[in-house]
Design a protein around this motif. Structure first.
Motif, PDB file in Angstrom:
ATOM      1  N   VAL A 269       0.844  -1.131   0.043  1.00 27.79           N
ATOM      2  CA  VAL A 269      -0.074   0.027  -0.062  1.00 27.79           C
ATOM      3  C   VAL A 269       0.949   1.265  -0.034  1.00 27.79           C
ATOM      4  CG1 VAL A 269      -1.487   1.443   1.449  1.00 27.79           C
ATOM      5  CG2 VAL A 269      -1.924  -1.045   1.255  1.00 27.79           C
ATOM      6  N   GLU A 270       1.757   1.165   1.035  1.00 27.33           N
ATOM      7  CA  GLU A 270       2.810   2.383   1.088  1.00 27.33           C
ATOM      8  C   GLU A 270       3.489   2.380  -0.201  1.00 27.33           C
ATOM      9  OE1 GLU A 270       4.501   5.373   3.081  1.00 27.33           O
ATOM     10  OE2 GLU A 270       2.756   4.060   3.603  1.00 27.33           O
ATOM     11  N   GLU A 271       4.084   1.498  -0.749  1.00 26.51           N
ATOM     12  CA  GLU A 271       4.812   1.470  -1.688  1.00 26.51           C
ATOM     13  C   GLU A 271       4.231   2.144  -3.170  1.00 26.51           C
ATOM     14  OE1 GLU A 271       7.157  -1.882  -1.611  1.00 26.51           O
ATOM     15  OE2 GLU A 271       7.794  -1.706  -3.741  1.00 26.51           O
ATOM     16  N   LEU A 272       3.088   1.574  -3.155  1.00 23.08           N
ATOM     17  CA  LEU A 272       2.288   1.865  -4.466  1.00 23.08           C
ATOM     18  C   LEU A 272       1.566   3.424  -4.279  1.00 23.08           C
ATOM     19  CD1 LEU A 272       0.606  -1.273  -5.395  1.00 23.08           C
ATOM     20  CD2 LEU A 272       2.503  -0.054  -6.428  1.00 23.08           C
ATOM     21  N   GLY A 273       1.602   4.229  -3.186  1.00 21.26           N
ATOM     22  CA  GLY A 273       0.666   5.082  -2.645  1.00 21.26           C
ATOM     23  C   GLY A 273      -0.708   4.910  -3.019  1.00 21.26           C
ATOM     24  N   TYR A 274      -1.247   3.711  -2.591  1.00 21.10           N
ATOM     25  CA  TYR A 274      -2.672   3.216  -2.853  1.00 21.10           C
ATOM     26  C   TYR A 274      -3.628   4.140  -2.024  1.00 21.10           C
ATOM     27  CZ  TYR A 274      -6.683   0.491  -2.507  1.00 21.10           C
ATOM     28  OH  TYR A 274      -8.052   0.172  -2.348  1.00 21.10           O
ATOM     29  N   ARG A 275      -4.627   4.559  -2.497  1.00 16.19           N
ATOM     30  CA  ARG A 275      -5.670   5.203  -2.065  1.00 16.19           C
ATOM     31  C   ARG A 275      -7.087   4.594  -2.397  1.00 16.19           C
ATOM     32  NH1 ARG A 275      -5.785   9.978  -4.048  1.00 16.19           N
ATOM     33  NH2 ARG A 275      -4.029  10.776  -2.892  1.00 16.19           N
ATOM     34  N   PRO A 276      -7.830   4.141  -1.388  1.00 21.57           N
ATOM     35  CA  PRO A 276      -8.993   3.134  -1.721  1.00 21.57           C
ATOM     36  C   PRO A 276     -10.084   4.297  -2.387  1.00 21.57           C
ATOM     37  CG  PRO A 276      -8.235   2.839   0.772  1.00 21.57           C
ATOM     38  CD  PRO A 276      -7.416   3.979   0.073  1.00 21.57           C
ATOM     39  N   ASN A 277     -10.748   3.686  -3.099  1.00 18.20           N
ATOM     40  CA  ASN A 277     -11.830   4.316  -3.923  1.00 18.20           C
ATOM     41  C   ASN A 277     -13.269   4.369  -2.952  1.00 18.20           C
ATOM     42  OD1 ASN A 277     -13.948   5.085  -5.262  1.00 18.20           O
ATOM     43  ND2 ASN A 277     -12.916   4.391  -7.468  1.00 18.20           N
ATOM     44  N   ALA A 278     -13.465   5.412  -2.408  1.00 18.66           N
ATOM     45  CA  ALA A 278     -14.548   5.475  -1.509  1.00 18.66           C
ATOM     46  C   ALA A 278     -15.860   5.349  -2.228  1.00 18.66           C
ATOM     47  CB  ALA A 278     -14.709   6.936  -0.842  1.00 18.66           C
ATOM     48  N   ALA A 279     -15.940   5.749  -3.346  1.00 21.00           N
ATOM     49  CA  ALA A 279     -17.016   5.478  -4.123  1.00 21.00           C
ATOM     50  C   ALA A 279     -17.507   3.898  -4.261  1.00 21.00           C
ATOM     51  CB  ALA A 279     -17.236   6.133  -5.626  1.00 21.00           C
ATOM     52  N   ALA A 280     -16.402   2.944  -4.644  1.00 20.98           N
ATOM     53  CA  ALA A 280     -16.321   1.672  -4.782  1.00 20.98           C
ATOM     54  C   ALA A 280     -16.897   1.195  -3.749  1.00 20.98           C
ATOM     55  CB  ALA A 280     -15.407   1.157  -5.459  1.00 20.98           C
ATOM     56  N   ARG A 281     -16.374   1.603  -2.657  1.00 26.21           N
ATOM     57  CA  ARG A 281     -16.625   1.019  -1.407  1.00 26.21           C
ATOM     58  C   ARG A 281     -18.365   1.178  -0.665  1.00 26.21           C
ATOM     59  NH1 ARG A 281     -14.455   1.825   4.998  1.00 26.21           N
ATOM     60  NH2 ARG A 281     -12.556   0.954   4.138  1.00 26.21           N
ATOM     61  N   ALA A 282     -18.340   2.551  -1.005  1.00 25.83           N
ATOM     62  CA  ALA A 282     -19.871   3.081  -0.655  1.00 25.83           C
ATOM     63  C   ALA A 282     -20.806   2.102  -1.334  1.00 25.83           C
ATOM     64  CB  ALA A 282     -20.123   4.389  -1.010  1.00 25.83           C
ATOM     65  N   LEU A 283     -20.550   1.954  -2.811  1.00 28.42           N
ATOM     66  CA  LEU A 283     -21.385   1.042  -3.537  1.00 28.42           C
ATOM     67  C   LEU A 283     -21.605  -0.431  -3.145  1.00 28.42           C
ATOM     68  CD1 LEU A 283     -23.081   0.751  -5.905  1.00 28.42           C
ATOM     69  CD2 LEU A 283     -21.147   0.088  -7.469  1.00 28.42           C
ATOM     70  N   SER A 284     -20.434  -0.755  -2.566  1.00 31.65           N
ATOM     71  CA  SER A 284     -20.376  -2.230  -2.096  1.00 31.65           C
ATOM     72  C   SER A 284     -21.089  -2.354  -0.870  1.00 31.65           C
ATOM     73  CB  SER A 284     -18.900  -2.751  -2.313  1.00 31.65           C
ATOM     74  OG  SER A 284     -18.791  -4.191  -1.873  1.00 31.65           O
ATOM     75  N   ARG A 285     -20.732  -1.736   0.118  1.00 32.78           N
ATOM     76  CA  ARG A 285     -21.298  -1.544   1.434  1.00 32.78           C
ATOM     77  C   ARG A 285     -22.453  -1.008   1.696  1.00 32.78           C
ATOM     78  NH1 ARG A 285     -17.837  -0.241   6.386  1.00 32.78           N
ATOM     79  NH2 ARG A 285     -15.832   0.248   5.331  1.00 32.78           N
ATOM     80  N   ARG A 286     -23.017  -0.151   0.716  1.00 31.63           N
ATOM     81  CA  ARG A 286     -24.421   0.185   0.710  1.00 31.63           C
ATOM     82  C   ARG A 286     -24.607   1.489   1.917  1.00 31.63           C
ATOM     83  NH1 ARG A 286     -26.443  -4.951  -1.352  1.00 31.63           N
ATOM     84  NH2 ARG A 286     -24.371  -4.985  -0.734  1.00 31.63           N
ATOM     85  N   HIS A 287     -23.479   1.937   2.205  1.00 32.44           N
ATOM     86  CA  HIS A 287     -23.628   3.205   2.990  1.00 32.44           C
ATOM     87  C   HIS A 287     -22.010   3.708   2.937  1.00 32.44           C
ATOM     88  CE1 HIS A 287     -22.021   0.541   6.261  1.00 32.44           C
ATOM     89  NE2 HIS A 287     -21.531   1.486   6.602  1.00 32.44           N
ATOM     90  N   ASP A 288     -21.941   5.012   3.523  1.00 34.08           N
ATOM     91  CA  ASP A 288     -20.645   5.623   3.501  1.00 34.08           C
ATOM     92  C   ASP A 288     -20.704   6.135   5.078  1.00 34.08           C
ATOM     93  OD1 ASP A 288     -18.415   6.567   2.831  1.00 34.08           O
ATOM     94  OD2 ASP A 288     -19.112   7.624   1.441  1.00 34.08           O
ATOM     95  N   ASP A 289     -19.311   6.219   5.352  1.00 32.78           N
ATOM     96  CA  ASP A 289     -19.291   6.737   6.771  1.00 32.78           C
ATOM     97  C   ASP A 289     -19.004   8.139   6.690  1.00 32.78           C
ATOM     98  OD1 ASP A 289     -19.572   4.155   7.947  1.00 32.78           O
ATOM     99  OD2 ASP A 289     -17.336   4.283   8.134  1.00 32.78           O
ATOM    100  N   VAL A 290     -20.370   8.712   6.327  1.00 33.41           N
ATOM    101  CA  VAL A 290     -20.297  10.174   6.024  1.00 33.41           C
ATOM    102  C   VAL A 290     -21.447  10.686   6.815  1.00 33.41           C
ATOM    103  CG1 VAL A 290     -20.915  11.996   4.406  1.00 33.41           C
ATOM    104  CG2 VAL A 290     -19.110  10.392   4.037  1.00 33.41           C
ATOM    105  N   ILE A 291     -21.626  11.803   7.514  1.00 39.76           N
ATOM    106  CA  ILE A 291     -22.582  12.502   7.887  1.00 39.76           C
ATOM    107  C   ILE A 291     -22.811  13.634   7.224  1.00 39.76           C
ATOM    108  CG2 ILE A 291     -23.657  13.686  10.008  1.00 39.76           C
ATOM    109  CD1 ILE A 291     -22.101  11.716  11.603  1.00 39.76           C
TER     110      ILE A 291
END
Lengths: 341, 341
Positions: free
Chosen positions: B41-63
């Motif tokens: 993760v570090e080496e690649l400078g990977y940043r998760p895609n929040a949209a994909a996560r929200a889509l998959s989880r059906r919710h986002d940790d956002v208020i």
DNA sequence: GTGAAAGCGCTAACAT
DNA sequence: ATGTTAGCGCTTTCAC
């Protein structure tokens, strides 16, 4: 949850057509079909899933806006202007409050990027770093050369994007000039933190104007504090305890000037007779307080609109390089400088 | 763009494991594997895609947080408190500026919902509707019974959620009581718009306290304006032109009180001698202005924290019904009421 | 403890 | 003008 499949089924079309209708493209749709789709949308109370859309399109029509804090009316006004302009152009603005902390600002940049935002606007990017960590925002944005970026001050080191700023040097010069016109020869300065470009430039406007008038800037009183009326209040209280070496003050922001006015009142001074002041920004409160502030008015609405413009331009043709853009300010004469009410 | 696949490949694991590591679950991962993943993760400078996560989880940790405007320091302070509490609990806050318009507020509710936010906090939900359209926010939230919802004032009609509010009646009562203690018998009121619950309650606190003291509330001066120092300024200017029927004023918010102070100064009155005032909210500026405001202090930080708590509770066990929760306020005595400095 | 794979809801290229 | 379908990047169930 109602999905686009449900809509398609009810409208008796394919899901693609629903997309075409909802996005107005990329393919045309017969009027009758469109009507059926719209009606199905209505009937089902369908709301598109923005996450799915962002995932599919690989970007979201969202602009991430980061403000140093909401307590400062100038930032609030600028934020409002940006939000208004962005909304008018069909962007959604997501807003982060950095609270003057570089770490928080960087965290917001990360969240916004991870949400596939299509642009980033930083108002006052020079946040305090906590000492241990360096300026994380800079590092982040140096890596991320791709995002459309507009920053108000300063443009993060090594990042591509544009620095959008009021034209500080002539603005400050006009302010000081005006004070000289009132006959002052000892014109001190209450400045902001030196890390801001605006501060460096306003400082230069002040210095050069004095020097043009053959006044030694180096021997004038200069004090410095954050963009915070409370800190300016404390500072001024202290300042007024020792004998004054100035009859007028050029103050870097209205926010600070308000603190000065309150402190001067508390110290029993009458403004502008005992002390003339001119400040910078042109927030609304400048016209409410007594004495009303003579100030260098920034074109706040235009700055907001321009920031969004620049984001759009960068979206269209990236990558950009580092550029700077200045908007002109105008001295608004009220009473704090000594002009008649 | 770096994806989780790239990370998995570099770490020599499956994509599932990368998820397990990044989310700390739902399955355990061997320490060595975890290390490899983290390093990739570090080496690649990977940043998760929040949209994909929200889509998959059906919710986002956002208020989603909607504020009536940023120019009002009380809203700014409350917004900051909420944002701080939410961030501390791992939520991201996305902020909308409704600018007092119901349409804009409703639009924000829609955007936030479409972004799969896990909760909604409304500060001052009673926005102006533009006349033609009705209160769209109410309609929207009545349909959407599912979202965790906290509103400061009022709780949208027909929606599930909790109304979180300072305890206005006793707060206002304490304010008026204090004024009576200074010997005033003609205590007017500068109130806010009647559509707010807080306004109705502060009004009641004022009325009941007067009546308990055998003072006829109905014959006292009552004026009403928005939560805006400029409007309060104008109103007060006009008010002071006619003969005054009051020696003291209970003002619904500090914001309005600040306008009153400026107008009184402009009219040549000296506060508190010529006019005693007590207000409500306890914003920071109350301690800066001259005279310093005696005010009913809201527990702003706690309100923010509690709002986020309530969202979390609703996430855990929905659906909720309509509930109300009140936090106690405390009178802070300064000089605007006539107390010695 | 780890991997394969079936979605999540939407977009858009391609086919008709 | 409309339909089919292959992804977008991530989560998580189910096998191993």
């Amino acid at each position: 949850m109602v999905t686009r499949d449900d809509v398609a089924r009810l409208a008796g079309t394919s899901t693609a057509v629903v997309s075409y209708v909802l996005n107005n493209g990329p393919r045309p749709v017969a009027a009758a079909t469109r009507r059926r789709v719209l009606q199905a949308v209505e009937e089902l109370g369908y709301r598109p899933n923005a996450a799915a859309r962002a995932l599919s399109r690989r970007h979201d029509d969202v602009i991430g806006l980061i403000v140093p804090n909401f307590d400062n009316p100038y930032f609030a006004a600028l934020g409002t202007a940006i939000e208004g302009a962005a909304t008018a152009k069909g962007f959604t603005v997501i807003l982060g409050n950095a609270r003057h902390e570089d770490d928080r600002q960087a965290a917001y940049v990360e969240t916004f990027l991870s949400r596939q935002c299509s642009g980033l606007i930083l108002v006052g990017a020079a946040q305090e770093s906590d000492g241990r960590n360096g300026p994380r925002t800079n590092a982040l944005l140096k890596r991320e050369q791709g995002v459309p970026l507009v920053s108000f001050d300063p443009l993060p080191n090594g990042a591509r994007g544009t620095l959008l700023t009021p034209d500080n040097v002539p603005g400050a010069a006009a302010a000081v000039e005006h004070l000289l016109g009132h006959g002052h020869t000892r014109v001190g300065m209450l400045a902001g933190p030196q890390k801001f470009k605006a501060v460096q430039e306003r400082e230069r406007g002040w210095r050069e104007t004095l020097e043009n008038a053959e006044i030694d800037a180096a021997s004038q009183t200069v004090v410095r504090c954050r963009f915070d009326r409370y800190e300016a209040f404390d500072l001024t209280e202290r300042l007024l305890r020792s004998p004054r070496q100035f009859t007028a003050l050029f103050i870097h922001t209205d926010e600070q000037a308000i603190g000065v006015i309150h402190a001067a009142r508390a110290a029993g001074l009458t403004l502008p007779q005992d002390l003339a002041i001119v400040s910078f920004d042109g927030i609304r409160e400048a016209g409410l307080i007594t004495p009303q502030l003579t100030t260098v008015q920034q074109p706040i609405t235009q700055l907001g609109a321009r920031a969004v413009d620049l984001i759009q331009k960068q979206i269209a043709r990236r990558p950009t390089n580092r550029t700077t853009e200045r908007l002109t300010c105008e001295l608004v004469t009220r009473t704090s400088c000594g002009c008649p009410g």
